[in-house]
Design an enzyme around this catalytic site. Structure first.
Site, PDB file in Angstrom:
ATOM      1  N   SER A   1      22.230  23.377   4.789  1.00 22.55           N
ATOM      2  CA  SER A   1      22.613  22.942   3.445  1.00 22.55           C
ATOM      3  C   SER A   1      23.726  23.835   2.896  1.00 22.55           C
ATOM      4  O   SER A   1      24.803  23.910   3.491  1.00 22.55           O
ATOM      5  CB  SER A   1      21.366  22.951   2.541  1.00 22.55           C
TER       6      SER A   1
ATOM      7  N   ASP B   1      21.565  11.382   3.212  1.00 17.90           N
ATOM      8  CA  ASP B   1      21.205  12.669   2.632  1.00 17.90           C
ATOM      9  C   ASP B   1      21.344  12.595   1.114  1.00 17.90           C
ATOM     10  O   ASP B   1      22.409  12.266   0.598  1.00 17.90           O
ATOM     11  CB  ASP B   1      22.129  13.748   3.201  1.00 17.90           C
TER      12      ASP B   1
ATOM     13  N   HIS C   1      17.052  15.712   4.568  1.00 18.29           N
ATOM     14  CA  HIS C   1      17.858  16.915   4.449  1.00 18.29           C
ATOM     15  C   HIS C   1      17.168  18.146   5.042  1.00 18.29           C
ATOM     16  O   HIS C   1      17.836  19.090   5.462  1.00 18.29           O
ATOM     17  CB  HIS C   1      18.167  17.150   2.965  1.00 18.29           C
TER      18      HIS C   1
END
Length: 436
Positions: free
Chosen positions: A144, A386, A414
């Site tokens: 991320s 996502d 995610h």
């Protein structure tokens, strides 16, 4: 250095002094903590290093419980370094408890301006040289926001990198905060519709909760206020593998059964408090939009972009939806000024956050021209829908970075790295090595 043993692993603590401002290396120093993890019995082997960059911003590195999760796969090949990025975990902290020592809000904002990805990767370079020597190279795994940091690393210091693995973290190289959230709200709406299709009984209960919250001030156990907007922000969990189910179980226990008037249960309010409080990661709220600030893209700053863009999507008006018997839509990974009034952990940082929101001329975080000539092998997992990172942005960046291979999948959300038991990491390792 403290050394500990857990099932199948040996853990070693490291602490590094780094400049607060890397452009003033002889100035103020802060501490950055990192935990080395190696498979038991292999601590003396010459293993390549894998630096893990956590999502966030403001998230500390994982706290392992032996050889678990993605470490199961990583420790087959690597000596892993779990970094507490500056301001987080056991690194020099930045919170409502420590920031007042910096001075007034303006001084705090100047201090926190050094806590973005550009400073984080310069910390990494200091650490790499101390652990591996000037010519040593290591691999990087970015999840991320950690993937955003990895792309910054590729932009400014690729000479320190052996290979890069990215999961759910290919940023838009030229996307402003406004563009990020304008693309995000429709994705968030889709996640809401998917949740209500899965749990249709939640539609009515959520409306009832919002109507109840509209009727008065509801206090959370930690002293915060539960407003309709704060309740909506629980939708941030809808982008994870089990988030929809977790949200449903929370909603179904909202009211105390058997009473003549609706009363929100203590267990509901306690769990809501856990999800909404930023006490454990205040930098997530304070610096979230700053991760998109680049002078060449938005020279005037981010200016509470998520809050401004939300007005373009009236379907997210909770009171209006409840009044018109429409489904109330939860919001997602968005930060709003009102959070600094409803959350006691953020309230002392309200003025600081305002100054950062209006701060302009953030240095650029990416060098597209350098990425176009990238020679470091890169493999990236892109999750098909996502909720947190725009798939179109990720694909555009994948095309713009030379020597990058992608794996686009709808098998995971995610948090695929966390929940896949090492399968996502294994796929990326094989991809970056040309084995897949």
């Amino acid at each position: 250095m403290a050394v500990h043993r857990q099932p199948g692993t040996v853990l070693t603590d490291h602490a590094f002094a780094v400049p607060l401002d890397h452009d003033a290396p002889d100035g103020e120093q802060i501490e950055v903590y990192a935990r080395e993890v190696v498979a038991a019995g292999r601590q003396d082997d010459r293993l390549p290093w894998l630096l893990y960059l956590q999502g966030g911003p403001g998230g500390r590195s994982p706290r392992p419980l032996g050889r678990d999760g993605w470490l199961t796969r990583a420790l087959d090949d690597y000596r892993v370094l779990l970094l507490d990025q500056r301001g987080t975990g056991r690194s020099t902290p930045a919170s409502r408890q420590t920031l007042p020592g910096r001075g007034d809000a303006a001084a705090q904002a100047r201090y926190l301006a050094h806590f973005r990805a550009d400073s984080i990767i310069r910390d990494c370079e200091v650490i790499r040289r101390r652990l591996l020597g000037a010519d040593g190279r290591w691999s990087v795994l970015g999840q991320s926001f950690g993937g955003f940091c990895a792309v910054t690393y590729l932009s400014f210091a690729p000479e320190g990198l052996r290979e890069v693995l990215i999961t759910g973290g290919l940023p838009g190289l030229r996307s402003s905060a406004e563009e990020v959230y304008r693309a995000a709200y429709p994705r968030i709406e889709r996640k809401n519709l998917g949740h209500y299709a899965r749990y249709p009984e939640d539609v009515g209960t959520v409306r009832e909760i919002v109507r109840h919250l509209n009727d008065g001030k509801i206090a959370l156990p930690g002293g915060g206020r539960l407003t309709p907007e704060a309740f909506q922000s629980l939708g941030a969990m809808l982008g994870s593998a089990d988030g929809s189910h977790t949200l449903h179980y929370l909603i179904e226990d909202a009211f105390v059964p058997g009473l003549s008037v609706p009363v929100l249960s203590d267990s509901f309010l306690s769990e809501v408090q856990t999800h909404l409080s930023f006490a454990g990661n205040p930098l997530y709220a304070v610096l979230h939009e700053a991760i998109y600030g680049q002078r060449s893209v938005s020279p005037g700053g981010t200016d509470w972009a998520a809050d401004r863009v939300r007005r373009e999507f009236p379907q997210f008006d909770a009171a209006g939806a409840a009044a018109q018997d429409r489904p109330v839509l939860f919001t997602g990974e968005t930060i709003h000024p009102w959070m600094f009034a409803t959350d006691p952990a953020l309230a002392p940082l309200h003025e600081t956050a305002e100054l950062l929101a209006h701060r302009g001329q953030w240095p650029d975080l990416y060098r597209p021209e350098r990425l176009a000539r990238n020679e470091v092998p890169v493999a990236a997992a892109i999750y098909h829908d996502d909720m947190y990172v725009d798939t179109a942005d990720s694909l555009a960046t994948a095309r713009a970075v030379q020597n990058l291979r992608t794996w686009v999948t709808d098998e995971y959300e995610h948090d695929g790295l966390r929940v896949s038991g090492g399968r996502v990491l294994d796929r990326l390792v094989r991809l970056v090595r040309g084995e897949s």
